[in-house]
Scaffold this motif. Sequence first.
Motif, PDB file in Angstrom:
ATOM      1  N   PRO A  11       0.809  -1.228   0.000  1.00 45.62           N
ATOM      2  CA  PRO A  11       0.000   0.000   0.000  1.00 45.62           C
ATOM      3  C   PRO A  11       0.833   1.263   0.000  1.00 45.62           C
ATOM      4  N   ASN A  12       2.017   1.227   0.614  1.00 48.19           N
ATOM      5  CA  ASN A  12       2.867   2.415   0.593  1.00 48.19           C
ATOM      6  C   ASN A  12       3.248   2.796  -0.836  1.00 48.19           C
ATOM      7  N   HIS A  13       3.573   1.799  -1.635  1.00 49.01           N
ATOM      8  CA  HIS A  13       3.944   2.068  -3.020  1.00 49.01           C
ATOM      9  C   HIS A  13       2.735   2.511  -3.828  1.00 49.01           C
ATOM     10  N   GLY A  14       1.582   1.908  -3.567  1.00 47.23           N
ATOM     11  CA  GLY A  14       0.372   2.330  -4.257  1.00 47.23           C
ATOM     12  C   GLY A  14      -0.003   3.762  -3.918  1.00 47.23           C
ATOM     13  N   PHE A  15       0.116   4.139  -2.649  1.00 52.19           N
ATOM     14  CA  PHE A  15      -0.170   5.519  -2.254  1.00 52.19           C
ATOM     15  C   PHE A  15       0.800   6.492  -2.927  1.00 52.19           C
ATOM     16  N   ILE A 271      -8.082   5.161  -1.312  1.00 51.21           N
ATOM     17  CA  ILE A 271      -7.457   4.251  -0.348  1.00 51.21           C
ATOM     18  C   ILE A 271      -7.541   2.812  -0.842  1.00 51.21           C
ATOM     19  N   VAL A 272      -8.665   2.440  -1.462  1.00 51.39           N
ATOM     20  CA  VAL A 272      -8.767   1.097  -2.045  1.00 51.39           C
ATOM     21  C   VAL A 272      -7.764   0.939  -3.182  1.00 51.39           C
ATOM     22  N   THR A 273      -7.628   1.948  -4.018  1.00 57.14           N
ATOM     23  CA  THR A 273      -6.688   1.865  -5.139  1.00 57.14           C
ATOM     24  C   THR A 273      -5.254   1.693  -4.645  1.00 57.14           C
ATOM     25  N   GLY A 274      -4.899   2.384  -3.560  1.00 55.30           N
ATOM     26  CA  GLY A 274      -3.555   2.225  -3.017  1.00 55.30           C
ATOM     27  C   GLY A 274      -3.278   0.814  -2.543  1.00 55.30           C
ATOM     28  N   HIS A 275      -4.278   0.161  -1.966  1.00 52.55           N
ATOM     29  CA  HIS A 275      -4.081  -1.203  -1.471  1.00 52.55           C
ATOM     30  C   HIS A 275      -4.153  -2.247  -2.583  1.00 52.55           C
ATOM     31  N   PHE A 276      -4.757  -1.905  -3.715  1.00 49.90           N
ATOM     32  CA  PHE A 276      -4.890  -2.855  -4.817  1.00 49.90           C
ATOM     33  C   PHE A 276      -4.080  -2.401  -6.035  1.00 49.90           C
ATOM     34  N   TRP A 277      -2.987  -1.699  -5.795  1.00 47.21           N
ATOM     35  CA  TRP A 277      -2.137  -1.274  -6.895  1.00 47.21           C
ATOM     36  C   TRP A 277      -1.396  -2.479  -7.464  1.00 47.21           C
ATOM     37  N   PRO A 278      -1.377  -2.662  -8.796  1.00 48.62           N
ATOM     38  CA  PRO A 278      -0.756  -3.871  -9.377  1.00 48.62           C
ATOM     39  C   PRO A 278       0.730  -3.956  -9.070  1.00 48.62           C
ATOM     40  N   SER A 279       1.176  -5.142  -8.733  1.00 47.20           N
ATOM     41  CA  SER A 279       2.594  -5.327  -8.402  1.00 47.20           C
ATOM     42  C   SER A 279       3.489  -5.160  -9.621  1.00 47.20           C
ATOM     43  N   ARG A 280       2.959  -5.392 -10.820  1.00 43.65           N
ATOM     44  CA  ARG A 280       3.793  -5.249 -12.022  1.00 43.65           C
ATOM     45  C   ARG A 280       4.177  -3.798 -12.288  1.00 43.65           C
ATOM     46  N   LEU A 281       3.500  -2.846 -11.631  1.00 38.05           N
ATOM     47  CA  LEU A 281       3.833  -1.432 -11.778  1.00 38.05           C
ATOM     48  C   LEU A 281       4.780  -0.951 -10.683  1.00 38.05           C
ATOM     49  N   THR A 282       5.366  -1.865  -9.941  1.00 44.32           N
ATOM     50  CA  THR A 282       6.323  -1.486  -8.902  1.00 44.32           C
ATOM     51  C   THR A 282       7.602  -0.944  -9.532  1.00 44.32           C
ATOM     52  N   VAL A 283       8.024   0.216  -9.087  1.00 44.86           N
ATOM     53  CA  VAL A 283       9.225   0.873  -9.600  1.00 44.86           C
ATOM     54  C   VAL A 283      10.066   1.306  -8.413  1.00 44.86           C
ATOM     55  N   PRO A 284      11.323   1.697  -8.620  1.00 42.52           N
ATOM     56  CA  PRO A 284      12.100   2.241  -7.502  1.00 42.52           C
ATOM     57  C   PRO A 284      11.395   3.427  -6.854  1.00 42.52           C
ATOM     58  N   ALA A 378      -0.514  -6.073   3.541  1.00 42.87           N
ATOM     59  CA  ALA A 378      -1.283  -4.842   3.657  1.00 42.87           C
ATOM     60  C   ALA A 378      -2.441  -5.054   4.606  1.00 42.87           C
ATOM     61  N   PRO A 379      -3.045  -3.968   5.131  1.00 49.99           N
ATOM     62  CA  PRO A 379      -4.222  -4.115   5.989  1.00 49.99           C
ATOM     63  C   PRO A 379      -5.313  -4.860   5.253  1.00 49.99           C
ATOM     64  N   GLY A 380      -5.832  -5.863   5.918  1.00 46.05           N
ATOM     65  CA  GLY A 380      -6.868  -6.671   5.299  1.00 46.05           C
ATOM     66  C   GLY A 380      -6.331  -7.860   4.552  1.00 46.05           C
ATOM     67  N   VAL A 381      -5.013  -8.032   4.437  1.00 50.56           N
ATOM     68  CA  VAL A 381      -4.422  -9.153   3.733  1.00 50.56           C
ATOM     69  C   VAL A 381      -4.006 -10.198   4.740  1.00 50.56           C
ATOM     70  N   PRO A 382      -4.518 -11.436   4.656  1.00 51.10           N
ATOM     71  CA  PRO A 382      -4.142 -12.459   5.636  1.00 51.10           C
ATOM     72  C   PRO A 382      -2.709 -12.890   5.465  1.00 51.10           C
ATOM     73  N   GLU A 383      -2.053 -13.173   6.572  1.00 48.04           N
ATOM     74  CA  GLU A 383      -0.688 -13.686   6.522  1.00 48.04           C
ATOM     75  C   GLU A 383      -0.703 -15.115   6.007  1.00 48.04           C
ATOM     76  N   PRO A 384       0.262 -15.508   5.168  1.00 49.11           N
ATOM     77  CA  PRO A 384       0.310 -16.898   4.713  1.00 49.11           C
ATOM     78  C   PRO A 384       0.437 -17.859   5.878  1.00 49.11           C
ATOM     79  N   ALA A 385      -0.176 -19.016   5.718  1.00 46.85           N
ATOM     80  CA  ALA A 385      -0.151 -20.003   6.793  1.00 46.85           C
ATOM     81  C   ALA A 385       1.250 -20.544   6.986  1.00 46.85           C
ATOM     82  N   GLY A 386       1.576 -20.774   8.249  1.00 47.61           N
ATOM     83  CA  GLY A 386       2.855 -21.384   8.575  1.00 47.61           C
ATOM     84  C   GLY A 386       4.032 -20.444   8.491  1.00 47.61           C
TER      85      GLY A 386
END
Length: 496
Positions: A11-15, A271-284, A378-386
């Motif tokens: 979400p930080n990167h999306g914001f 705020i929803v857009t920030g949390h659902f920003w596509p990972s393929r658009l991640t840049v430095p 991100a807030p609302g994202v469950p942690e992977p099991a184990g």
Amino acid sequence: MHARPELFAGPNHGFAWIRMIGALLVIYGHSSPLVGSGELFPPEWPVQPDEGVLMGFFALSGFQITESWMRDPHALRFAVKRVLRLWPPMLTVSVGMALIVGPMITSLSVGEYFRSHETWGYIVNNAGLLTLRHDLPGVFENNPWPDAVNGSLWTLPMELLAYGGLFALLLLGTAKQRFRWLTVVALIALVVWDRHLEEIPGSESAGSLLSVPVESLVAFLVAFALGVLLNLYRIPLSPLAAGAGLVALFVMPNSITTSAVMPFAVSYAVIVTGHFWPSRLTVPGVWVNGSYGVYVWGFPVQQLLAMAGIANQWLMLLCAAPAAYVLGTLSWKYVEDPTMRLRHLLTPAPEGERGGDKVPEPEEVPTDTEIPRTGTAAPGVPEPAGTVAPTAESAGHRGADRPLPERPRGAWPPPPRPPGAGAPRPGGRVSPPDQGLPPDRRGQRRPPPGWSPPEESPLSRRLSGEIDEPPQGRHARRPLPPDPGRYGDPNRLDRR
């Protein structure tokens, strides 16, 4: 909830992306008025994009600043973080325009310019933030939008007042579960006040508080309060609901009802857009973290272009956007990021560092861009099991709220064994205890570096022959003198 969290960026990167896009949209919205061609957006539109962008800025700010308090509820550190975020870029652009750009473009002589009280009053008043000034003597006098050095600064006093209001509510305990209802009451009061001001005829009919227009202040505070509530109550974030709200907003006619719905729809959507920003658009991060600098430098750049003779809004946008982006990136790299790092001077040392074991700090992110409290997700994202990380509490150390670094296999010390337990052998037999020493390459037990056996008692050392001196004391047994006649002849029958 993210069904597949790997598809979305943090979400930080999306914001950061949203803020950069919003800052460029503000330049787009200023292009037409600054070249003197009128409004860029038709006035009959129910939603003006530039106003929606500003409301999105305030909603993101409320959401992220609340996160900052929840992670570190310390009044002094909270206030210092806000100062280090808000003032340095604004002071940099104000001083740069007054002392560097202004003398080169003013219609006055350099001596008259620096002798004018308005020149130094521009810096002093802008440093106070609530007492903004927008004009410098002889600067931009003949532009289509005259006597306005940096009109983008007008929202910063409102941002400061929003910080102050939230700070007061947080000191009252609104971050705690039993007092969160105070934020709901504050939001309802702001909505009622905003609706009342909307019905009063005339633009900005409510007047101003110093340099802050009251009507715009209340409207933006509604969006800010919505961002606070979305964080405190962890309201579910649904892209479908956010899209439906925006569609409903755009199809509504231009009316008072539409203006009442706009803060809710826009605040939730950004705020929803920030949390659902596509990972393929991640840049430095340096590519998108300079949005604040783009925002405060965009207006002066456009005024300079208008002074140079650009009279077409699209040409203005084409020239101003890249120049403002470069200045904003430089502002982030050399002004914002270094000053934000000063926050660490007030941050308490980690528990492990106090005890002698330094715990590495998490990766830094832009201010108002805090790491979600749920860990890496991100807030609302469950942690992977184990994937529960060991903590200092489970290992018997201090600093139970900080995860310990993962220990490689075979590292010292080994996992503890029950007292008296040895290594199992084939067939179910158990070897003698090995005192917990790690095995070497040959399978033998070797002590770790710096390990020493427990100190032996003098008696055991004497029995092992390490101490040759005879025992002392009145009860010490003295050796018998040798008897050559009895013990000296090895051939005696009784000896054999």
